[in-house]
Write a protein that holds these residues in place. Structure first.
Motif, short mmCIF file in Angstrom:
data_model
loop_
_atom_site.label_atom_id
_atom_site.label_comp_id
_atom_site.label_asym_id
_atom_site.label_seq_id
_atom_site.Cartn_x
_atom_site.Cartn_y
_atom_site.Cartn_z
N LEU A 1 12.64 10.92 6.47
CA LEU A 1 11.96 11.43 5.27
C LEU A 1 11.21 12.72 5.57
CD1 LEU A 1 10.58 8.06 3.84
CD2 LEU A 1 12.28 9.54 2.75
N ARG B 1 13.18 12.00 -5.06
CA ARG B 1 12.45 11.70 -3.83
C ARG B 1 11.91 10.27 -3.85
NH1 ARG B 1 8.07 15.76 -1.97
NH2 ARG B 1 8.20 14.34 -0.19
N VAL B 2 11.47 9.82 -5.02
CA VAL B 2 11.00 8.43 -5.15
C VAL B 2 12.14 7.46 -4.81
CG1 VAL B 2 10.19 6.66 -6.76
CG2 VAL B 2 9.17 8.94 -6.80
N TYR C 1 12.56 7.15 -1.17
CA TYR C 1 11.55 6.25 -0.58
C TYR C 1 11.90 4.80 -0.86
CZ TYR C 1 8.07 9.57 1.17
OH TYR C 1 7.40 10.52 1.91
N ASP C 2 12.39 4.50 -2.05
CA ASP C 2 12.77 3.13 -2.39
C ASP C 2 13.88 2.63 -1.46
OD1 ASP C 2 10.93 2.88 -4.41
OD2 ASP C 2 12.31 3.50 -6.01
N GLN D 1 4.66 2.73 1.63
CA GLN D 1 4.64 2.32 0.23
C GLN D 1 3.64 3.17 -0.57
OE1 GLN D 1 6.50 -0.35 -1.41
NE2 GLN D 1 5.71 0.87 -3.11
N GLU E 1 2.70 6.25 0.10
CA GLU E 1 3.28 7.58 -0.08
C GLU E 1 4.28 7.58 -1.23
OE1 GLU E 1 5.03 9.18 3.42
OE2 GLU E 1 3.13 9.41 4.48
N ARG E 2 5.02 6.51 -1.30
CA ARG E 2 6.00 6.39 -2.39
C ARG E 2 5.28 6.35 -3.74
NH1 ARG E 2 6.86 3.22 -6.92
NH2 ARG E 2 9.10 3.15 -7.44
N ASP E 3 4.17 5.61 -3.84
CA ASP E 3 3.43 5.47 -5.10
C ASP E 3 2.79 6.80 -5.51
OD1 ASP E 3 4.14 2.84 -5.16
OD2 ASP E 3 2.24 2.07 -4.40
N ASP F 1 11.38 -1.53 -10.73
CA ASP F 1 11.59 -1.38 -9.29
C ASP F 1 11.37 -2.70 -8.55
OD1 ASP F 1 12.21 1.27 -9.56
OD2 ASP F 1 10.17 1.98 -9.17
#
Length: 346
Positions: free
Chosen positions: A15, A40-41, A44-45, A67, A69-71, A91
């Motif tokens: 990433l 990009r989300v 991350y998922d 997680q 960073e994803r949020d 999700d």
């Protein structure tokens, strides 16, 4: 030597590298656009799903940080609170499918590696490789050693490496042939799994100096007088146009007809063959070796002496001449006996 990296570390590294590539390639406005942020989300998922599918227990704090960073990205990609909450619910419901998909991809990769190993006759060592794969090793080598004969030993180093998306590949194996008494200098060559079809049996035959047919119209043989920069012996290629016709050469040898098919396939694999030839009206055992460079099949006796094609033809001609003389002798003797008998009667 193994290069150990947990699945979480792998995903974090990928990433970060991806982010660096984006920054170097695109303008700030593009990087902050909601459509780009949504992609990009998704990245991350998928990364979180692969971490969840890992058989190794990961660092919980590290997973939680990933997680978060994803949020944070999701807040920028979905500024509307209600849309963001709805997206988060979707999700959560689809997370199980992503994990199952990641697990299936891992299983498929393991199956692919196992198949590559079986193709070259090393499938029995897959369990050790699978342990390395489960530990998240990005690059590792597995040593294998076995006895070929009373006087010869093979040492192999199986080399594996992960690609950018985390799949492991059996790249090549370095084979070294040793003489137990040390009288013959060790020879080695690295066999590329992706671009060749040489199993360990053919590798041994090549390292022993014999030629192997690659199945694509070419005979190949290692050049013991030429090495590349890595210390590997270079490969000589004899294409169909070179003029070595194995079937034609075999027909010219005084072989038993029933042995032709078996011998042909063994030669294609680079084996030396013990066969029966009819020489001097006697069936005698010889060792045969295909030699595409000289466009012949070498014929050796049990002491290792090689017979030339002219010698073999000469022996056969000599056999026929001797047989003719032997056939004449009894007839002459019989005529003489008859004459003797007649003179006595008179």
């Amino acid at each position: 030597m193994a290069n150990t990296e947990s699945r979480l570390e792998q995903e974090n590294r990928k990433l970060r590298e991806m982010d660096e590539r984006y920054k170097a390639a695109y303008q700030k406005e593009t990087l902050e656009h909601p459509k780009f942020l949504k992609e990009r989300v998704r990245n991350y998922d998928e990364a979180l799903a692969r971490v969840a599918a890992s058989p190794i227990q990961e660092d919980k704090a590290g997973v939680r940080a990933l997680q978060l960073e994803r949020d944070q990205l999701a807040r920028k990609a979905y500024p509307n609170l209600f849309i963001r909450l709805f997206k988060k619910l979707v999700d959560v419901l689809s997370a199980g499918n992503r994990v199952a998909k990641a697990q299936q991809a891992t299983a498929d990769n393991a199956s692919s590696v196992h198949g590559s190993m079986e193709k070259v006759g090393l499938g029995d060592h897959f369990n050790k490789v699978q342990q390395q794969m489960k530990q998240g090793n990005g690059e590792f080598s597995l040593p294998v050693s076995y006895q070929v004969s009373e006087r010869e030993k093979m040492e192999l180093h199986l080399n594996f490496k992960r690609d950018e998306i985390g799949n492991c590949h059996f790249e090549n194996y370095k084979a070294t042939l040793f003489s137990e008494d040390g009288k013959i200098k060790p020879v080695q060559h690295t066999f590329d799994i992706q671009n060749s079809d040489f199993d360990t049996g053919k590798a041994y035959n090549l390292l022993s100096g014999r030629a192997v047919h690659n199945g694509a119209g070419s005979w190949q043989q290692l050049d013991f007088n030429d090495k590349d920069g890595a210390g590997n012996l270079r490969m000589k290629n004899f294409l169909t146009g070179y003029g070595f016709d194995l079937e034609k050469v075999l027909v010219e040898l005084p072989l038993k007809e029933t042995e032709h098919k078996t011998i042909f396939q063994k030669f294609m694999n680079g084996e030396k063959v013990e066969a029966t030839l009819l020489i001097n009206n006697k069936e005698t055992s010889y060792v045969l070796v295909a030699d595409p460079q000289k466009k012949e099949v070498g014929v050796y006796n049990q002491l290792g002496r090689k017979f030339t094609q002219d010698e073999l033809k000469g022996k056969q001609s000599e056999t026929k001449s001797t047989a003719n003389v032997q056939q004449l002798i009894p007839k002459v003797k019989h005529i003489q006996d008859q004459r003797k008998g007649k003179s006595v009667k008179f």
